[in-house]
Design a protein around this motif. Structure first.
Motif, PDB file in Angstrom:
ATOM      1  N   ALA A 150      52.855  -9.305 -17.536  1.00  0.00           N
ATOM      2  CA  ALA A 150      51.873  -9.192 -16.463  1.00  0.00           C
ATOM      3  C   ALA A 150      51.381 -10.578 -16.091  1.00  0.00           C
ATOM      4  O   ALA A 150      51.324 -11.486 -16.946  1.00  0.00           O
ATOM      5  CB  ALA A 150      50.706  -8.306 -16.892  1.00  0.00           C
ATOM      6  N   PHE A 151      51.028 -10.746 -14.832  1.00  0.00           N
ATOM      7  CA  PHE A 151      50.485 -12.024 -14.399  1.00  0.00           C
ATOM      8  C   PHE A 151      49.464 -11.804 -13.301  1.00  0.00           C
ATOM      9  O   PHE A 151      49.478 -10.802 -12.591  1.00  0.00           O
ATOM     10  CB  PHE A 151      51.586 -12.970 -13.905  1.00  0.00           C
ATOM     11  N   GLN A 152      48.575 -12.778 -13.166  1.00  0.00           N
ATOM     12  CA  GLN A 152      47.580 -12.772 -12.104  1.00  0.00           C
ATOM     13  C   GLN A 152      47.236 -14.217 -11.797  1.00  0.00           C
ATOM     14  O   GLN A 152      46.924 -14.997 -12.705  1.00  0.00           O
ATOM     15  CB  GLN A 152      46.334 -11.996 -12.519  1.00  0.00           C
ATOM     16  N   LEU A 187      43.070 -25.361   8.296  1.00  0.00           N
ATOM     17  CA  LEU A 187      43.682 -24.200   7.655  1.00  0.00           C
ATOM     18  C   LEU A 187      43.471 -24.284   6.145  1.00  0.00           C
ATOM     19  O   LEU A 187      44.170 -25.025   5.452  1.00  0.00           O
ATOM     20  CB  LEU A 187      45.175 -24.133   7.978  1.00  0.00           C
ATOM     21  N   ALA A 188      42.498 -23.549   5.665  1.00  0.00           N
ATOM     22  CA  ALA A 188      42.234 -23.443   4.230  1.00  0.00           C
ATOM     23  C   ALA A 188      42.706 -22.073   3.767  1.00  0.00           C
ATOM     24  O   ALA A 188      42.398 -21.057   4.391  1.00  0.00           O
ATOM     25  CB  ALA A 188      40.750 -23.620   3.940  1.00  0.00           C
ATOM     26  N   CYS A 189      43.477 -22.038   2.677  1.00  0.00           N
ATOM     27  CA  CYS A 189      44.100 -20.790   2.241  1.00  0.00           C
ATOM     28  C   CYS A 189      43.747 -20.449   0.809  1.00  0.00           C
ATOM     29  O   CYS A 189      43.534 -21.331  -0.029  1.00  0.00           O
ATOM     30  CB  CYS A 189      45.625 -20.875   2.362  1.00  0.00           C
ATOM     31  N   GLN A 190      43.715 -19.171   0.553  1.00  0.00           N
ATOM     32  CA  GLN A 190      43.584 -18.652  -0.807  1.00  0.00           C
ATOM     33  C   GLN A 190      44.683 -17.627  -1.025  1.00  0.00           C
ATOM     34  O   GLN A 190      44.849 -16.711  -0.205  1.00  0.00           O
ATOM     35  CB  GLN A 190      42.221 -18.011  -1.024  1.00  0.00           C
ATOM     36  N   GLU A 191      45.452 -17.809  -2.081  1.00  0.00           N
ATOM     37  CA  GLU A 191      46.519 -16.861  -2.408  1.00  0.00           C
ATOM     38  C   GLU A 191      46.194 -16.171  -3.726  1.00  0.00           C
ATOM     39  O   GLU A 191      45.915 -16.816  -4.733  1.00  0.00           O
ATOM     40  CB  GLU A 191      47.863 -17.567  -2.545  1.00  0.00           C
ATOM     41  N   LYS A 192      46.239 -14.849  -3.691  1.00  0.00           N
ATOM     42  CA  LYS A 192      46.023 -14.042  -4.887  1.00  0.00           C
ATOM     43  C   LYS A 192      47.295 -13.241  -5.143  1.00  0.00           C
ATOM     44  O   LYS A 192      47.689 -12.417  -4.314  1.00  0.00           O
ATOM     45  CB  LYS A 192      44.835 -13.108  -4.723  1.00  0.00           C
ATOM     46  N   ALA A 193      47.919 -13.493  -6.277  1.00  0.00           N
ATOM     47  CA  ALA A 193      49.156 -12.788  -6.616  1.00  0.00           C
ATOM     48  C   ALA A 193      48.978 -12.106  -7.967  1.00  0.00           C
ATOM     49  O   ALA A 193      48.285 -12.609  -8.854  1.00  0.00           O
ATOM     50  CB  ALA A 193      50.333 -13.764  -6.670  1.00  0.00           C
ATOM     51  N   LYS A 194      49.607 -10.960  -8.116  1.00  0.00           N
ATOM     52  CA  LYS A 194      49.562 -10.261  -9.393  1.00  0.00           C
ATOM     53  C   LYS A 194      50.785  -9.364  -9.502  1.00  0.00           C
ATOM     54  O   LYS A 194      51.419  -9.016  -8.491  1.00  0.00           O
ATOM     55  CB  LYS A 194      48.285  -9.442  -9.545  1.00  0.00           C
ATOM     56  N   GLY A 195      51.120  -9.027 -10.732  1.00  0.00           N
ATOM     57  CA  GLY A 195      52.275  -8.179 -10.928  1.00  0.00           C
ATOM     58  C   GLY A 195      52.429  -7.738 -12.369  1.00  0.00           C
ATOM     59  O   GLY A 195      51.868  -8.340 -13.291  1.00  0.00           O
ATOM     60  N   THR A 196      53.177  -6.687 -12.555  1.00  0.00           N
ATOM     61  CA  THR A 196      53.535  -6.189 -13.887  1.00  0.00           C
ATOM     62  C   THR A 196      55.018  -5.848 -13.886  1.00  0.00           C
ATOM     63  O   THR A 196      55.599  -5.543 -12.838  1.00  0.00           O
ATOM     64  CB  THR A 196      52.734  -4.941 -14.273  1.00  0.00           C
ATOM     65  N   GLN A 197      55.609  -5.905 -15.061  1.00  0.00           N
ATOM     66  CA  GLN A 197      57.008  -5.507 -15.169  1.00  0.00           C
ATOM     67  C   GLN A 197      57.277  -4.933 -16.553  1.00  0.00           C
ATOM     68  O   GLN A 197      56.596  -5.265 -17.535  1.00  0.00           O
ATOM     69  CB  GLN A 197      57.942  -6.692 -14.907  1.00  0.00           C
TER      70      GLN A 197
END
Length: 909
Positions: free
Chosen positions: A394-396, A411-421
């Motif tokens: 798992a990651f976040q 252009l200011a950005c925020q990236e939120k990623a998550k996942g499970t395997q």
């Protein structure tokens, strides 16, 4: 006679002779070659000096044909008479001769540092020398990683020909093998390069960058390797094998400090819990360093802060069965990445100089990644073994970055990623000990991930530097259609006046040079120009009414009128945001088999095949509320709900290799088929769905590798040619100002790789490698149509690269030594995009590194004090260019690591 004696021995233990018939048969067949003394079953375990068990150690009764080898747990059993000399030999270790004794023999082999070019690998799911594998395999042992002070993937890649690894940040690594890149962080993307950790895939981009510590080795196998490493290994696989618990108390602690306030700590403690049955190993790594780049708006950039923990428990249920449970966790808390624009009006454009990014200390990356791995190995009999690999991961991650690379809030950005395997593999290995060895198995893989991006802008800044230019293009096209209709209704003498007036108005509305403030900086624009009012007033001077004129043109005129009013004299917000989330769910069931047939002495044929069923699901959602100009990047979905698409695929990959072993030299040729799964992708727009066909590659390779001069000289040389269909890439669409998935058609790659390791004397080892890669897009696709990227080189791929190094280790006494290990690596010019824009490149450069120190071991405890240097000459270079800022015509550039010099102290037992 032998069988009768064994029968009595086994009967005493209430065991059946029939269960051990193969052992008895072997012993009986060997009866004439050993001493007349009574035969016995000699058992034992072979380990190295660290207590790690060694599988595949060759054991021979001296001056006879009697022999065996250790199993996966380092255990051995051999039939011979007590008192006979046993010879133990293993690649990379000094041979040992021991007298056979009753009871359990504990054999410890000492590493031979002069033969480190040859490493035991498990690329083909069995322990064998990397020389014996009929493919291009590079392996770096844990000992070499420690010696050269390598803790990151990009550092290791310098010593593997044909491999480049880009670490812009832990959240965005790029793996490049033989010219093909795997670095897309979107949830729908599929890897080209498989990254494995103890047999478990960690290939998802946002979770694949891990700290390298307390390792047994890192293996890299190049070329399509789907048979060995699964559906993601279209162009190769990277396998990290971590140290497992051993039945010996041992430990190590290393502390370091370097420039940029770098603080290092790593180590392990290995503890036997139940002698010969249960052991535990805890390892950790900490690496913190201030950023190389000062941010004038606050804080520093391009720094590091990572802590990683791992606990491994091993159970030896019996001599045939073992289990490993590995739990790992890594937390990254990096400062922000210095994305810098190359536009001089915003300050010094050099990406290796201080930046001025308006988010200041809020820039940064926070990432959590971890998992559990359960390994089970069971020897069924002399020929069959069973293995099970179960993995959960798992990651976040949460990253805030300044995408435009300026002090202006463009252009200011925020990236939120998550996942499970979750993954499960069952494999059966067979070895006839004579003519055939191989494996067959099945696996299941499930993965779900998402990537949300939130983009903020101040429209008062964005309008003059980006939107105004786009709007000008749209109005130029609009007026080109409108003016002929207008002038056709004017007296001829008024037409030049109207045309001149229109040109003046276009210059007023859309100046070629953005306005600047009193300091010469781009000025803000609080509202859009009054295009409708200005145009209406100009036509009124000619006696015409704009509304009536357009109203008389029917639907087309009404559309033009609505557009003019909609963009005229509109207030521009100082905070406008858009958002978009992509989702991906992948499920795959695979069956595979691979086997090696020994045709005649020295000549072998290897054939492998893997069949896959996969279900791919892709979705997109956005709650963007369009502004005056609609959506700039992320287009909204109805009610903010998901739109989704899916598909099913059946596929196969395989390989055929023929190799001939002459002494310790392997001549091989191979043909293999690789595949990257298809792509289902919404281009940040619910009405713009792309479906790319699976990418297919055929590989043709020939090589020779081996060991000469009693193992003091190790070499490998290979050449390959790759042929692609449906090469998948992303391209920047100028019209829509966004990156879109694209089928670039046909491509090819030709390359040559060479490696050498030579130990001319006991105290010196010389090593190096070289790679040549000519990877390009073909002139035409499979339909004979000229391609957009015709003749372009693959991104992130140097045409030439090499590395050289020395390992000088000189004893200063019976228990001490000094060492000096300098290295140098070079790579030629690279393009950062497949479109090969000249500005998005890095010219050739080289990096020099070293380790040096003093090591002594008076008794059972060893000490080491040393120095290290990375990029010691402080070479300036960039690791990435283009990036998100390119979508608003503000491409950004990321500077590479600067010179770091430090000291380390190590203690172990």
């Amino acid at each position: 006679m032998v069988r009768h004696i064994l029968g009595m021995v086994l009967a005493a233990g209430s065991l059946s002779l029939s269960a051990f018939y193969p052992v008895a048969a072997v012993a009986e067949s060997l009866q004439p070659t050993v001493a007349n003394e009574a035969m016995a079953t000699i058992v034992g375990r072979v380990t190295n000096e660290k207590g790690e068990t060694l599988p595949g150690v060759n054991i021979l009764v001296k001056d006879s044909g009697v022999g065996t080898s250790t199993d996966i747990n380092g255990n051995f059993t051999i039939q011979t008479a007590p008192g006979e000399e046993l010879v133990f030999s293993y690649i990379g270790y000094y041979p040992v001769e021991k007298v056979a004794t009753k009871g359990t023999m504990d054999i410890i082999l000492k590493e031979d540092t002069q033969t480190l070019g040859e490493v035991i690998v498990t690329t083909q799911k069995k322990s064998q020398s990397n020389i014996e594998v009929p493919a291009a395999v590079s392996a770096v042992s844990g000992n070499s990683l420690s010696k050269l002070n390598l803790h990151q993937f990009d550092e290791v890649a310098q010593f593997i020909p044909g491999v480049q690894i880009q670490l812009q940040s832990p959240n965005n690594p790029g793996y490049v093998i033989r010219g093909v890149t795997s670095d897309d962080g979107a949830s729908y993307s599929q890897p080209r390069v498989s990254v494995f950790q103890d047999g478990v895939s960690i290939s998802r981009s946002r979770a694949s960058a891990v700290e390298l510590f307390d390792l047994e080795r890192v293996e890299v196998v190049k070329g399509p390797q789907g048979t060995l490493f699964g559906r993601g290994a279209e162009i190769g696989g990277i396998h990290v094998i971590r140290n497992k618990p051993v039945d010996k108390l041992s430990g190590e602690l290393s502390l370091g400090y370097g420039t940029y306030n770098q603080k290092l700590a790593n180590g392990f403690i290995n503890t036997p819990l139940v002698k010969g049955k249960l052991a535990n190993r805890f390892a950790f790594s900490y690496d913190q360093r201030d950023g190389f780049i000062r941010n004038d708006a606050g804080g520093r950039l391009n720094g590091k802060n990572a802590i990683a923990l791992r606990n491994s428990t091993k159970l030896w249920a019996n001599d045939q069965t073992s289990f490993d449970l590995i739990l790992d966790y890594q937390h990254d808390n990096y400062p922000g990445t210095s994305f810098k624009t190359n536009k001089p009006e915003y300050g010094n454009p050099d990406p290796n100089r201080p930046a001025n990014l308006e988010e200041g200390d809020d820039l940064g990356i926070k990432r959590h990644v971890g998992g559990a791995t359960f390994l089970a190995d069971h020897t069924l009999n002399d020929n069959w073994k069973m293995s099970s690999i179960t993995g959960f991961r798992a990651f976040q991650s949460d990253e805030t970055f300044d995408a435009d690379g300026t002090y202006v809030p463009l252009l200011a950005c925020q990236e939120k990623a998550k996942g499970t395997q979750f993954s499960q593999e069952f494999r059966f290995n067979y070895d006839s000990r004579k003519r055939f060895s191989g494996f067959v198995g099945a696996s299941y893989f499930f993965e779900h991930s998402s990537q949300e991006v939130i983009a903020h802008t101040n429209m008062q800044n964005m309008y003059p530097v980006y939107i105004q230019g786009n709007l000008k293009g749209q109005f130029t096209e609009l007026l080109n259609g409108f003016l002929p209709l207008l002038t056709s209704q004017l007296p001829e003498q008024l037409r030049p006046v109207v045309e001149s007036t229109m040109n003046q108005l276009m210059g007023k509305w859309f100046p070629d040079t953005p306005l600047v403030d009193g300091n010469g900086k781009p000025a803000q624009t609080t509202a859009t120009p009054d295009i409708y009012g200005d145009l209406k007033a100009a036509l009124a001077m000619a006696g015409m009414d704009l509304d009536q004129l357009l109203g008389g043109l029917g639907t087309q005129g009404q559309t033009i009128l609505a557009t003019l009013k909609g963009v005229s004299n509109q207030s521009l917000p100082d905070d406008y945001s858009e958002n978009g989330t992509n989702y991906g769910t992948n499920q795959a069931v695979e069956v595979f088999a691979d086997g090696t047939f020994k045709l005649v002495k020295g000549l072998s044929l290897t054939v492998g095949l893997r069949g896959t069923y996969e279900h791919l699901y892709s979705a997109y959602s956005s709650t963007t509320v369009p502004g005056v100009f609609g959506s700039l990047i992320y287009h909204p979905t109805a009610g903010g709900q998901k739109v989704a698409a899916s598909d099913d695929y059946f596929s196969w990959v395989g390989r055929v290799a023929l190799n001939y072993m002459y002494k310790r030299n392997n001549f091989y040729v191979s043909v293999s088929r690789g595949r990257r799964p298809g792509v289902i992708y919404y281009n940040n727009d619910p009405d713009d769905l792309s479906r790319l066909a699976p990418e297919i590659i055929y590989s043709y390779e020939a090589g020779v590798k081996g060991a000469l001069l009693n193992g003091r000289l190790n070499y490998d040389l290979c050449a390959y040619y790759y042929d692609w269909n449906h090469f998948q890439t992303t391209r920047f669409d100028q019209l829509s100002s966004k990156y879109v998935a694209d089928d670039a058609g046909k491509a090819h790659s030709f390359g040559v790789e060479a490696g050498l390791s030579y130990a001319p004397c006991r105290y010196l080892n010389i090593f190096g490698n070289y790679a040549y890669i000519d990877g390009k897009f073909n002139e035409k696709d499979e339909n004979g149509i000229e391609q957009e990227y015709a003749g372009n080189r693959f991104r992130l791929t140097p045409k030439h690269s090499f590395s050289v190094g020395l390992d000088v280790t000189v004893p200063t006494g019976k228990t001490s030594q000094i060492y000096f290990r300098p290295t140098y690596s070079y790579k030629s010019k690279v393009y950062f995009e497949d479109s090969n824009e000249p500005e998005l490149t890095q010219d050739g450069y080289g990096l020099a590194n070293f380790t040096a120190g003093y090591r002594f071991q008076p008794k059972n405890v060893y000490y080491e004090i040393g120095a290290f240097g990375k990029n010691v000459f402080d070479t300036e270079y960039i690791v990435d260019a283009g990036n998100t800022g390119r979508q608003i015509n503000y491409p950004t550039f990321v500077g590479g690591s600067r010179s770091v010099i430090g000291l380390q102290f190590k203690i172990g037992f």
